[in-house]
Design a protein around this motif. Structure first.
Motif, PDB file in Angstrom:
ATOM      1  N   LEU A   1     -28.496 -57.245  -1.447  1.00 46.64           N
ATOM      2  CA  LEU A   1     -29.889 -57.385  -0.612  1.00 46.64           C
ATOM      3  C   LEU A   1     -29.852 -56.729   0.803  1.00 46.64           C
ATOM      4  N   VAL A   2     -28.878 -56.964   1.406  1.00 45.62           N
ATOM      5  CA  VAL A   2     -28.636 -56.295   2.687  1.00 45.62           C
ATOM      6  C   VAL A   2     -28.425 -54.916   2.451  1.00 45.62           C
ATOM      7  N   SER A   3     -27.738 -54.519   1.374  1.00 44.50           N
ATOM      8  CA  SER A   3     -27.659 -53.141   1.117  1.00 44.50           C
ATOM      9  C   SER A   3     -29.012 -52.473   1.023  1.00 44.50           C
ATOM     10  N   PHE A   4     -29.941 -53.221   0.197  1.00 47.61           N
ATOM     11  CA  PHE A   4     -31.351 -52.611   0.112  1.00 47.61           C
ATOM     12  C   PHE A   4     -31.797 -52.646   1.455  1.00 47.61           C
ATOM     13  N   MET A   5     -31.631 -53.673   2.378  1.00 47.98           N
ATOM     14  CA  MET A   5     -32.351 -53.533   3.692  1.00 47.98           C
ATOM     15  C   MET A   5     -31.657 -52.263   4.405  1.00 47.98           C
ATOM     16  N   MET A   6     -30.445 -51.972   4.109  1.00 51.56           N
ATOM     17  CA  MET A   6     -30.034 -50.786   4.933  1.00 51.56           C
ATOM     18  C   MET A   6     -30.824 -49.463   4.269  1.00 51.56           C
ATOM     19  N   LEU A   7     -31.103 -49.568   3.080  1.00 51.12           N
ATOM     20  CA  LEU A   7     -31.511 -48.404   2.610  1.00 51.12           C
ATOM     21  C   LEU A   7     -32.933 -48.108   2.903  1.00 51.12           C
ATOM     22  N   TYR A   8     -33.681 -49.059   3.350  1.00 51.20           N
ATOM     23  CA  TYR A   8     -34.791 -49.371   3.807  1.00 51.20           C
ATOM     24  C   TYR A   8     -35.127 -48.954   5.053  1.00 51.20           C
ATOM     25  N   GLN A   9     -34.107 -48.686   6.075  1.00 49.93           N
ATOM     26  CA  GLN A   9     -33.994 -48.426   7.511  1.00 49.93           C
ATOM     27  C   GLN A   9     -34.190 -46.894   7.749  1.00 49.93           C
ATOM     28  N   VAL A  10     -35.151 -46.887   8.603  1.00 51.37           N
ATOM     29  CA  VAL A  10     -35.385 -45.218   8.896  1.00 51.37           C
ATOM     30  C   VAL A  10     -34.740 -44.913  10.184  1.00 51.37           C
ATOM     31  N   ARG A  11     -34.244 -45.985  10.985  1.00 50.43           N
ATOM     32  CA  ARG A  11     -33.818 -45.417  12.548  1.00 50.43           C
ATOM     33  C   ARG A  11     -32.446 -45.801  12.368  1.00 50.43           C
ATOM     34  N   LEU A  12     -31.661 -45.213  13.340  1.00 53.28           N
ATOM     35  CA  LEU A  12     -30.237 -45.508  13.373  1.00 53.28           C
ATOM     36  C   LEU A  12     -29.727 -46.905  13.908  1.00 53.28           C
ATOM     37  N   SER A  13     -30.506 -47.133  15.063  1.00 55.96           N
ATOM     38  CA  SER A  13     -30.286 -48.270  15.653  1.00 55.96           C
ATOM     39  C   SER A  13     -30.158 -49.645  14.777  1.00 55.96           C
ATOM     40  N   SER A  14     -31.521 -49.589  14.130  1.00 52.67           N
ATOM     41  CA  SER A  14     -31.720 -50.747  13.222  1.00 52.67           C
ATOM     42  C   SER A  14     -30.778 -50.755  12.011  1.00 52.67           C
TER      43      SER A  14
ATOM     44  N   ILE B   1     -22.300 -44.341  20.945  1.00 54.01           N
ATOM     45  CA  ILE B   1     -22.345 -42.988  20.452  1.00 54.01           C
ATOM     46  C   ILE B   1     -24.000 -42.566  20.455  1.00 54.01           C
ATOM     47  N   ILE B   2     -24.709 -43.362  19.581  1.00 53.23           N
ATOM     48  CA  ILE B   2     -26.150 -42.868  19.134  1.00 53.23           C
ATOM     49  C   ILE B   2     -26.996 -42.791  20.600  1.00 53.23           C
ATOM     50  N   VAL B   3     -26.407 -43.712  21.450  1.00 54.45           N
ATOM     51  CA  VAL B   3     -27.436 -43.907  22.592  1.00 54.45           C
ATOM     52  C   VAL B   3     -26.880 -42.870  23.229  1.00 54.45           C
ATOM     53  N   ARG B   4     -25.850 -42.349  23.561  1.00 49.83           N
ATOM     54  CA  ARG B   4     -25.191 -41.186  24.046  1.00 49.83           C
ATOM     55  C   ARG B   4     -25.818 -40.016  23.822  1.00 49.83           C
ATOM     56  N   LEU B   5     -25.769 -40.061  22.431  1.00 53.42           N
ATOM     57  CA  LEU B   5     -26.437 -38.584  21.843  1.00 53.42           C
ATOM     58  C   LEU B   5     -27.899 -38.648  21.886  1.00 53.42           C
ATOM     59  N   GLY B   6     -28.470 -39.765  22.055  1.00 56.98           N
ATOM     60  CA  GLY B   6     -30.020 -39.731  21.994  1.00 56.98           C
ATOM     61  C   GLY B   6     -30.768 -39.704  20.714  1.00 56.98           C
ATOM     62  N   ILE B   7     -29.804 -40.007  19.536  1.00 57.99           N
ATOM     63  CA  ILE B   7     -30.499 -39.838  18.276  1.00 57.99           C
ATOM     64  C   ILE B   7     -30.799 -41.340  17.781  1.00 57.99           C
ATOM     65  N   TYR B   8     -30.912 -42.280  18.426  1.00 61.28           N
ATOM     66  CA  TYR B   8     -31.141 -43.348  17.627  1.00 61.28           C
ATOM     67  C   TYR B   8     -32.582 -43.630  17.079  1.00 61.28           C
ATOM     68  N   ARG B   9     -33.533 -42.868  17.365  1.00 60.21           N
ATOM     69  CA  ARG B   9     -34.904 -43.211  16.723  1.00 60.21           C
ATOM     70  C   ARG B   9     -35.119 -42.049  15.726  1.00 60.21           C
ATOM     71  N   GLU B  10     -33.855 -41.360  15.332  1.00 58.39           N
ATOM     72  CA  GLU B  10     -34.062 -40.110  14.317  1.00 58.39           C
ATOM     73  C   GLU B  10     -34.254 -40.711  12.910  1.00 58.39           C
ATOM     74  N   ILE B  11     -35.325 -40.091  12.272  1.00 56.98           N
ATOM     75  CA  ILE B  11     -35.596 -40.466  10.965  1.00 56.98           C
ATOM     76  C   ILE B  11     -34.950 -39.362   9.986  1.00 56.98           C
ATOM     77  N   GLU B  12     -34.111 -39.910   9.193  1.00 60.12           N
ATOM     78  CA  GLU B  12     -33.278 -38.897   8.697  1.00 60.12           C
ATOM     79  C   GLU B  12     -32.992 -39.062   7.094  1.00 60.12           C
ATOM     80  N   THR B  13     -34.083 -39.542   6.374  1.00 61.09           N
ATOM     81  CA  THR B  13     -33.752 -39.721   5.073  1.00 61.09           C
ATOM     82  C   THR B  13     -34.156 -38.507   4.237  1.00 61.09           C
ATOM     83  N   VAL B  14     -33.718 -38.272   3.073  1.00 59.77           N
ATOM     84  CA  VAL B  14     -33.997 -37.033   2.329  1.00 59.77           C
ATOM     85  C   VAL B  14     -35.262 -37.322   1.434  1.00 59.77           C
ATOM     86  N   PHE B  15     -35.316 -38.432   0.766  1.00 58.40           N
ATOM     87  CA  PHE B  15     -36.515 -38.823   0.081  1.00 58.40           C
ATOM     88  C   PHE B  15     -36.988 -39.990   0.504  1.00 58.40           C
TER      89      PHE B  15
END
Lengths: 318, 670, 483, 221
Positions: free
Chosen positions: D19-32, D82-96
């Motif tokens: 279930l948690v794996s599915f939740m990971m699949l659902y996330q679009v932000r890095l921090s979450s 790392i992601i805070v330092r790089l400033g990419i924690y809000r990034e949306i990055e899924t393919v589909f």
């Protein structure tokens, strides 16, 4: 004793063809001239020409090589040997086994090979044009010849000319489509091989139409005589060939008496005369064709002869 | 010492020359040393082979610890091997002697010397190999060694390309043979020839193996349509090697075919023979037509080899047809004809390549358009080349005619065959053979006439000088053999009897007992030929004529300018050119065989530009098969190449997808 | 002391570890390079002694049996020759400044660690240990591939690492599944992962579980082998790393991974009810072969070219093992051996060539046989060997593969033969350009030892003509084991 | 009865992991995503611990502890930095799209169930369930690696994949300690190496986007 008689016959034949051949050429010319309502030269004119040529000195082109000088004799020899192997009035020639129909064709090919080379030797444009066209014609005429010989050989079960001639006299032969085709093809090939109209014109010196004459343009004197004689021999040989295969009647068999031989020889001369007339008739009634029509003409001969071979299986299965 | 020991011994000696070539390649002394040694060793091997052939004893066998314990290392020398060994080593002797002179002009001897003895050795080995592994190993070794020789002058782009195509085709051939052997040996196969021979093959297997063997050996022999490498590679090598490749290596390929199809395969079907016949016929005609339009003398000769291979394969096809129909005597005739042609072709093709090499040495030219008039500058070479030309044109009384004549005799036996397909096909093939023979004569009139006769077309040709004694000796030796084989064919035919006995279980009638040394293939009433008498008649009657005329008529000679219908022109360009000579034939055959297109650009009167005549010839086989194949490979490579530039994610997706697919498959299947 | 009591196994494993530690500590590249050579030689000699010594009984963790002994010897041999090559190669790298002494120390330590990992993987009697060892070897090579720190090298290493890690994971899953299959029969605990025990009891394992396990293992270790859809890391890792590493990768690591696959294939073969894994391997093999063959054409980097050729050959080998049967297995084993020797030889040549010509671009390398005859002809012989031409060893194995395949299933032989031919065409095309023609670039003589190159080629050539009977007997024995 | 409870709890926990794996699949932000991953690790730790208890294999507790400590705490925190330092924690990055990803995920779970349950007929029910869920997690992890464009999320996905492996290893009764050690070992190495790489990559590209890496892909001919 038998050997001596055979040897006699063989040599008689050899010299008979040699002696008769200019006459045949003269005869054809004469008939043609008469057909054109000309008087024409005497039938003996070729002999006179030869004699004059033989006595004259040879004028050689500056860069003619030894091949140019040797070629006439080789051409003559090859043609003569070929002609001597065709039964003229008697079958069962002594040396007929040393070369069969295929070898005959190849001997004629040898002569042509050297003639074509001689045409190229001096390095003139006309020699080249002649040689080039000659080999083009030959490359179609030769397979046609061989195919005709194939038909004959398949019918007679032999490539030995004597055997074929003997077989052709038997009633077994019958009338066959293949034979008719072979005959037509044979005539076409013979016309081409002997540089007759419509393929070539033996009497022309018009630059762009000549084939045979272009090759021998540089020849003179005795060399030219040899070549002319060889050409006559070749014509005679083809006529004899047609005679002995397609109208073999009257050929004297092995061991026939002297009278029989003489009769056969007379008949042979008669056949030649008729052949000459027919040739002249044909030549005068047709126009020379363009050089590039020749392949079509010969291609037809080749197809006809091949068809003849293939039809053999249809008409009579072996 | 059995013959096979001596044969292998000479191979070892030849191989021992390889290091000599590698180490001493750049030294001047190495060339004569190596070629002398090669000539002597080849002579030894030749004597050995002849001995084995004439004695016709039991085959001698030896097993060497080569390859794997159950694979490889079998060598055997029977009459078939002995005959081919004789052919090969005769060529080797001639080429080595020739190279004693020719090799001096070699610019990169270090690229020739190591490969030359290896090439000879490999060819010897192929003929003695007695199992599939040893056979293919030696076969490929032969390809490799000759490839090295083709690449000797690698700076020319054409040569590099030739080398590439050559080795590709060689590999293709080897793979075909590999498959053929795999098929014949069976799943848990025993690859020894003895075992393959003993095993029965089902008709399907036999047919497939025949096809593969035809592809495999044909690609080495130069059978159309797998001939494309041959006219590129043979001329690229140094001339003595060209002679070996054309005159001899193609025979090794023929040996391969004969060994596989006649000896190992046992039974074949009649339509297998039809395939061989048809390919042979097409090859003969295509080969000579290609040869007719070549301007490069060596390439012309190479194409002519294609033609002759076609003739040989016609003979083999006939033998196959007769053998299938239990007519061993006829098969013996056809096979002997083919073998005789193998022998003859090796003689005159080597001779002609030597001649071409001599011309190359003397003038530095291979293009016939730049030659001419060499008969004056190089009379001896010219004479030898003329003999070769007459022989290869199948004109009596030389040897080329004899084998073609016998092939024709075999063709004429076709009515006795029961199958309609063969009955109809064989005369048609006979027609092709006749056509090829006639065209060959035309081709060599052109080759000799343009290159040696006429007036020189270039400065180099005008200043050519006769070549050295070794080269001439090699050429004249071969020319003499051509004549001897032409006038005494009975000798060769009789020595071929054991070969025919092994391959078709019958032989031709004994020829030496026939009066006047005639040859009579079947019966005297059927056909006979006497080269000796024909030769004598021609010589006698021509000498007689010459003698009589010189004696009784005139012998005066005057030199003058050429007549040329009164318009002689000193410019050598007024002669017929090689291209011009073949123009009528090109017109007749070219339009459908080569897809020839001629374009003439004739400037308007007053325009000073020269007229341009352009001929485009295409090899239909090349454009139809190889060109397309190349493009297909290129296209596929281009498509596949996208996989080189995927992202990591892309690659992971590949892994993921294939895993999921497989698991799904497993889930469904389980 | 009884010479037969030489502790070969600990030596083979211990020497590399000790050397790695030593070299990590010691400064000076000349010294470390020498130590590297010496350590490799010592390992090799120890491995050779395995032939002579009485073998110990299989332990829980370590095993020396017929299947692996020749691989161990081969591994240490190529490791040794590569270390010789590496010494001269690295010296040049140092001169041109591509590597610093610090990195060099690291490089040598990693080299020995890699050797340790591979030796351990080969000798492991525990599928868990084997897994660990292969991962260790992979990780060290990842580090070495990235050692030049160019963007390309980093990218190659990254790619290698990511794809390798996924492979690691899949292989582990497969290993767990094998344990699951063994556990009901052998019982819980360590014995259920001991290879010899597994093999003995394999017949009673749950076949379905075994099948599934094999799929994962094939994918996991197949990634390391470089089989086609999983191959992506391989060309770049070969191209961007130091050439000695390319040689070791192609020559050894691929073999080690394939060895692991073979071990598991034996398990399946021992279980009569399991699916024949053959078809799967044939499929992957043919795919790799065909794919790599076409990929060869558009290559313009010399090292990447030969990397693809490695994929091609791994395809052939996998295909052979997939076909199975004594003949094809024999051919596969032979091919593995010959390919290692040949491919590493080619990379030796390539290493020197790229150094001499200062480029890896194929188009910029011309006329090698003229400018550098020894290297050029070495390359020619190498390519000829790898293309499967006689008298070199690969010819023998290809002969066996092709003939036996065609006799059994002609339809499979067709793509095989086509692939071989297509690949040959590409290699020859490139070889033509590189070895022949008018030379390009520097004609400076090579300052390198070409002994390893010609030593390998000589071995391959001898093997092509003659294989010693004991070796053949061994191959045959193993071929039968592989089923 | 005891057995039933054991089974139910193990089942629940393993199912939770999926279930948690599915939740990971659902996330679009890095921090979450990192937070969910921490939850993933926690569930894993619980599951392993339960297995340790059930099987009476105390060494598994170590594994559980490692999972809890390392994956649930240390790594998410580090990556978050790392992601805070790089400033990419809000990034949306899924393919589909998320929906499609979920759908495919469902399919994968179904596949692994179908496969595993059929294959492991002879194993204990506990192990069967465990293995089936583990395979689901592995496949989901793999899919996540494929569908994410960003290096950090790929690393996270990879770790979730490893979690699945650990679940499988723990579920296999009596699997020797070797495996756990090796898993921990490999995770350690993996993390270190990734760290090094990220460091270097950042040094050069100022981004951890894998696509930037891709621009240097080998050769382009």
């Amino acid at each position: 004793m038998a050997l001596i008689i055979d040897l006699n016959i063989q040599f008689t034949e050899m010299f008979l063809v040699l002696l008769l051949s200019p006459l045949l050429t003269g005869w054809v010319r004469k008939v043609k001239a008469r057909l054109l309502r000309r008087q024409g030269p005497s039938v003996w004119q070729p002999y006179r020409d030869l004699a004059r040529l033989l006595k004259k000195e040879v004028v050689l082109a500056e860069n003619a090589s030894w091949l140019f000088r040797v070629a006439p004799y080789l051409i003559f020899a090859a043609t003569w040997v070929a002609a001597a192997l065709v039964p003229t009035f008697a079958t069962g020639l002594l040396f007929s086994w040393c070369a069969d129909l295929i070898a005959l064709a190849a001997l004629v090919g040898s002569a042509r090979f050297f003639l074509a080379l001689a045409g190229l030797d001096v390095g003139t444009g006309f020699g080249g044009i002649g040689s080039s066209r000659e080999v083009m014609i030959a490359s179609l005429a030769e397979p046609a010849t061989l195919m005709i010989f194939f038909s004959l050989a398949l019918i007679a079960g032999s490539t030995q000319l004597s055997t074929i001639a003997g077989f052709m006299q038997t009633p077994e032969v019958g009338l066959r489509v293949s034979l008719a085709m072979a005959l037509v093809a044979m005539l076409m090939v013979a016309i081409a091989e002997n540089a007759r109209i419509p393929v070539d014109n033996p009497a022309t010196h018009l630059e762009l139409t000549m084939v045979h004459e272009a090759m021998v343009l540089e020849y003179s004197g005795r060399h030219l005589a040899m070549i002319e004689l060889a050409a006559s021999l070749k014509l005679l040989m083809y006529l004899s060939l047609v005679g002995c295969v397609f109208v073999p009647w009257g050929l004297s068999p092995v061991g026939g008496g002297l009278a029989r031989h003489l009769l056969a020889a007379g008949l042979y001369v008669g056949k030649l005369a008729v052949g000459g007339v027919l040739l002249a008739l044909f030549e005068t009634s047709i126009a020379k064709m363009r050089v590039f029509r020749v392949p079509e003409f010969l291609g037809a001969a080749l197809m006809l002869s091949l068809l003849g071979v293939l039809l053999l299986f249809v008409t009579r299965s072996f | 010492m059995t013959p096979v020991d001596i044969g292998l011994g000479s191979v070892v000696l030849l191989l021992a020359l390889v290091p000599v070539g590698i180490v001493g390649g750049r030294r001047a002394a190495a060339t004569p040393l190596l070629y002398t040694a090669a000539a002597l060793i080849s002579l030894l091997a030749l004597a050995n082979a002849l001995g084995a052939l004439l004695q016709a004893g039991e085959p001698s066998v030896i097993v060497l610890p080569l390859g794997l314990p159950w694979l490889g290392g079998h060598f055997r020398l029977d009459a078939v091997s002995a005959f081919f060994l004789a052919v090969i080593n005769l060529g080797g002797v001639a080429a080595s002697i020739y190279a004693l002179g020719y090799g001096r002009h070699e610019q990169a001897p270090h690229r020739v010397l190591p490969f030359y003895p290896a090439f000879l050795a490999a060819m010897n080995l192929v003929l003695m190999a007695d199992d599939a592994f040893a056979f293919l190993l030696c076969w490929e070794l032969m390809s490799l060694a000759s490839w090295g020789l083709v690449m000797a002058h690698h700076h020319h782009h054409d040569n590099a390309r030739a080398g590439f195509i050559y080795l590709m085709m060689a590999s293709f051939g080897t793979l075909s043979l590999l498959l053929a052997f795999g098929l014949m040996a069976g799943a848990e196969g025993d690859y020894a020839f003895a075992a393959i021979r003993a095993a029965g093959h089902s008709p399907g297997v036999a047919a497939l193996a025949l096809g593969l063997a035809l592809l495999g050996t044909g690609s080495k022999a130069g059978l159309v349509p797998v001939h494309v490498w041959l006219p590129l590679a043979h001329p690229a090598a140094p001339s003595h090697v060209s002679a070996l490749m054309s005159g001899v290596m193609t025979k090794v390929a023929v040996y391969g075919f004969v060994r596989i199809v006649f000896d190992l395969l046992g039974t074949t079907t009649w339509w297998g023979a039809m395939v061989v016949l048809a390919l042979g016929g097409v090859t003969a005609v295509m080969g000579v037509l290609y040869a007719l339009v070549q301007n490069d003398l060596k390439r012309l000769l190479a194409y002519s080899s294609v033609e002759n291979v076609g003739i040989i394969f016609i003979g083999l096809g006939l033998a196959l047809a007769f053998r299938t129909n239990a007519m061993p005597w006829a098969a013996a005739l056809a096979l002997t004809a083919a073998m005789l042609h193998v022998f003859n072709h090796s003689l005159f093709k080597s001779l002609l390549f030597f001649g071409a090499g001599a011309v190359l040495t003397a003038t530095g030219r291979r293009d016939m358009e730049e030659l001419g008039g060499l008969i004056h500058r190089m009379p001896k070479t010219s004479f030898a080349f003329l003999v070769g030309s007459v022989a290869i044109s199948a004109l009596p009384p030389l040897n080329g005619f004899v084998s073609e004549w016998m092939t024709f005799q075999a063709v004429l036996l076709s009515p006795s065959l029961p199958q309609w397909g063969l009955k109809v096909l064989i005369p048609a093939v006979g027609c092709l053979l006749a056509l090829a023979a006639a065209l060959a004569a035309a081709c060599f009139v052109r080759a000799f006439g343009i290159a040696f006769l006429g007036r020189p077309r270039s400065q180099a040709a005008a200043e050519a000088a006769e070549v050295d004694g070794f080269s001439l000796a090699a050429m004249f030796g071969l020319a003499l053999l051509c004549l001897l084989a032409g006038i005494l064919p009975g000798l060769v035919i009789d020595s071929l009897a054991p070969v025919a006995t092994i391959l078709v279980h019958d032989r031709m009638p004994e020829q030496l007992g026939i009066p006047w040394l005639s040859i009579v293939p079947i019966a005297a009433s059927r056909s006979s030929y006497n080269g000796l008498l024909v030769f004598l008649f021609i010589i006698m009657s021509s000498s007689l004529a010459a003698f009589v005329i010189h004696r009784l008529a005139s012998k005066a000679v005057r030199r003058g300018p050429a007549w040329d219908c009164g318009t002689p022109d000193a410019d050598p360009a007024t002669q017929y050119s090689a291209g011009g000579f073949s123009q009528p034939l090109r017109r007749v055959f070219g339009t459908f065989v080569f897809l020839a297109r001629e374009r003439v650009h004739m400037p308007q009167p007053g325009d000073a530009r020269p007229a341009v005549f352009h001929v485009r010839l295409l090899d239909p086989v090349w454009s139809a098969v190889y060109g397309r194949l190349g493009r297909a490979v290129d296209l596929t490579a281009g498509r596949f190449n996208k996989f080189q530039t995927l992202t990591i994610r892309g690659y992971l997706s590949l892994v993921f997808l294939s895993l999921v697919t497989l698991l799904t498959g497993l889930a469904i299947w389980l | 002391m009884n010479p037969l009591a030489y502790p070969a196994v600990p030596a083979i494993l211990g020497i590399p570890v000790a050397a790695a530690v030593l070299m990590a500590v010691l400064p000076g590249y000349r010294l470390t390079a020498r130590i590297n050579v010496l350590a490799s030689l010592a390992t090799f000699l120890s491995a050779l002694s395995l032939f002579v010594l009485n073998r110990e009984e299989a332990g829980t963790y370590v095993l020396v049996d017929d299947l692996n002994v020749v691989f161990i010897v081969l591994n240490t041999l190529v490791g040794f020759t590569t270390s010789v090559f590496s010494a001269s190669y690295i010296a040049h790298e140092l001169e041109t400044g591509r590597l610093t002494p610090v990195y060099l120390r690291f490089y040598h330590a990693m080299y020995q660690t890699l050797m340790f990992g591979m030796n351990l993987a080969l000798m492991a009697n525990n599928i868990g240990v084997m897994w660990v060892a292969i991962e260790l070897a992979t990780l060290t090579t990842v580090l070495m591939v990235g050692i030049y720190r160019t963007p390309e090298a980093l990218e190659a290493a990254w790619k290698y690492f990511i794809l390798g890690s996924v492979g690691i994971a899949l292989a582990l899953f497969g290993t767990i599944l094998v344990y699951m299959a063994a556990q009901p029969v052998v019982g819980e605990g360590p014995p259920a992962m001991v290879w010899t025990v597994l093999l003995k009891n394999a017949a009673e394992f749950d076949p379905a579980l075994l099948n599934l396990a094999f799929v994962f293992l094939l994918f996991g270790y197949g990634t390391k082998v470089g089989l086609a859809p999983l191959h992506a890391w391989l060309p770049d890792a070969h191209a961007e790393g130091p050439t000695p590493i390319s040689a070791v990768l192609s020559g050894l690591l691929l073999n080690v991974a394939l060895y692991a696959v073979l071990r598991f294939k034996m398990l399946l073969a021992a279980n009569p009810r399991a699916i024949a894994p053959g078809m799967l391997m044939i499929l992957l093999g043919l795919l790799s072969l065909t794919f790599a063959a076409f990929m060869l054409y558009r290559r313009n980097d010399i090292k990447r070219l030969f990397a693809y050729s490695s994929i091609e050959h791994m395809g052939i080998i996998t295909f052979a093992f997939g076909m199975g049967g004594p003949l094809a297995n024999f051919a596969g084993l032979l091919h593995m051996t010959m390919h290692s020797l040949t491919k590493s030889a080619i990379f030796f040549a390539v290493g020197h060539i790229t150094q001499v010509k200062g480029t890896q671009k194929i188009g910029d390398i011309r006329g090698l046989t003229e400018s550098h005859p020894l290297l050029g002809w070495g390359l020619v012989i190498g390519v000829i060997a790898i293309a499967g031409l006689p008298p070199l060893g690969i010819f023998t194995s290809e002969f066996l593969v092709v003939t036996s395949t065609f006799a059994r299933s002609p339809l499979l032989a067709m793509p095989l033969v086509t692939g071989i031919l297509v690949a040959f065409g590409a290699l020859l095309l490139r070889l033509n350009g590189m070895a022949f023609g008018v030379p390009s670039g520097s004609k400076a003589p090579v300052e390198a030892s070409i002994v390893p190159l010609y030593f390998h080629l000589a071995l391959v050539c001898i093997a092509g003509l003659y294989l010693p009977a004991p070796l053949v007997a061994w191959f045959q024995h193993v071929a039968r084991l592989l089923g | 009865m005891q057995h039933g409870l054991n089974y139910d709890v193990a089942h629940m926990l393993a199912g939770g992991l999926v279930l948690v794996s599915f939740m990971m699949l659902y996330q679009v932000r890095l921090s979450s995503l990192l937070r969910v991953f921490a939850a993933h690790a926690v569930v894993l730790a619980l599951s392993v611990a339960w297995q340790a208890y059930v099987q009476g294999a105390p060494h598994l507790f170590v594994t559980a502890a490692i999972a809890l400590l390392f994956k649930a705490l240390v790594i998410p925190v580090a990556l978050n930095r790392i992601i805070v330092r790089l400033g990419i924690y809000r990034e949306i990055e899924t393919v589909f799209g998320i929906g499609l990803a979920m759908l495919v995920g469902m399919g994968l779970v179904a596949l692994s169930m179908a496969l595993m349950l059929r294959v492991t007929a002879e194993a204990t029910p506990l192990a069967r369930e465990d293995l089936a869920f583990a395979l689901s997690v592995v496949l989901l992890g793999l899919m996540m690696m494929v569908t994410r464009r960003n290096a950090v999320s790929q690393v996270v996905a990879f770790m979730s994949l490893e979690n699945g492996l650990i679940l499988a290893a723990a579920g296999a009764q009596g699997m020797p300690l070797v495996v756990e050690i090796s898993v921990a070992f490999s995770v350690l190495i993996a993390f270190i190496v990734i760290g090094i790489f990220l460091f270097r990559i950042r040094e050069r590209f100022d981004t951890v986007n894998v696509q930037a890496l891709d621009s240097f892909r080998g050769e382009r001919s």
